[in-house]
Every structure is written in C-alpha cells, then in structure tokens.
Scaffold this motif. Sequence first.
Motif, PDB file in Angstrom:
ATOM      1  N   ARG A 111       0.835  -1.203   0.000  1.00 55.86           N
ATOM      2  CA  ARG A 111       0.000   0.000   0.000  1.00 55.86           C
ATOM      3  C   ARG A 111       0.869   1.252   0.000  1.00 55.86           C
ATOM      4  NH1 ARG A 111      -4.292   1.257   4.650  1.00 55.86           N
ATOM      5  NH2 ARG A 111      -2.356   1.601   5.736  1.00 55.86           N
ATOM      6  N   ASN A 112       1.976   1.250   0.749  1.00 58.34           N
ATOM      7  CA  ASN A 112       2.876   2.399   0.780  1.00 58.34           C
ATOM      8  C   ASN A 112       3.522   2.642  -0.582  1.00 58.34           C
ATOM      9  OD1 ASN A 112       2.329   2.854   3.451  1.00 58.34           O
ATOM     10  ND2 ASN A 112       4.169   1.839   4.217  1.00 58.34           N
ATOM     11  N   THR A 132       2.303   1.706  -3.508  1.00 55.81           N
ATOM     12  CA  THR A 132       1.241   2.162  -4.412  1.00 55.81           C
ATOM     13  C   THR A 132       0.936   3.636  -4.180  1.00 55.81           C
ATOM     14  OG1 THR A 132       0.297  -0.054  -4.383  1.00 55.81           O
ATOM     15  CG2 THR A 132      -1.109   1.722  -5.192  1.00 55.81           C
ATOM     16  N   THR A 133       0.878   4.040  -2.932  1.00 57.13           N
ATOM     17  CA  THR A 133       0.617   5.444  -2.598  1.00 57.13           C
ATOM     18  C   THR A 133       1.751   6.328  -3.099  1.00 57.13           C
ATOM     19  OG1 THR A 133      -0.587   4.757  -0.624  1.00 57.13           O
ATOM     20  CG2 THR A 133       0.126   7.049  -0.731  1.00 57.13           C
TER      21      THR A 133
END
Length: 75
Positions: free
Chosen positions: A5-6, A8-9
């Motif tokens: 998620r990090n 992707t962000t």
Amino acid sequence: MNLRRNVTTAVALTTLTTILAATTGCQTSLNGQTLPSPYYLQDDVQYFPAGPEFKLPREAAALRAARAEEKLNQQ
C-alpha cells in the motif's frame, strides 16, 4: 500488505505530482531573461498609454520661477 500500500501510494503521488508539474505554466527567470508561461498567447493584454516625455513640469516651472525671483532680488 502494508508495504504494498505504501509503494502504491508513493507511485500515485509521484504520478500526480508529475502530471501537475507538466500541465502548470509559470513565468520563470533564466540567465536574466524573463520567460513567459506557456499560456502567454491567451493572456489579456494590458495597455498603458504613453505619458509625458518630461515627468516633472511643475517642479521645473517652480525652479525657473525661484531662479527668476532670485535674480530680481540680487539686482
């Protein structure tokens, strides 16, 4: 999962920043030159009418009058 998620962000933010930077025009100064924004052809033109050639006519008239009065007082 959290690492994914990090990443992707971070990729999304980098992409968004790149898109915003590429589509934003700004006026820059480079080597003493002021370069226009990419949208300078669509900008509205401001017109400033030409003013008088000599900008201090009242001051010059006051100085001439003072000199003339001084010459009269010396005689």
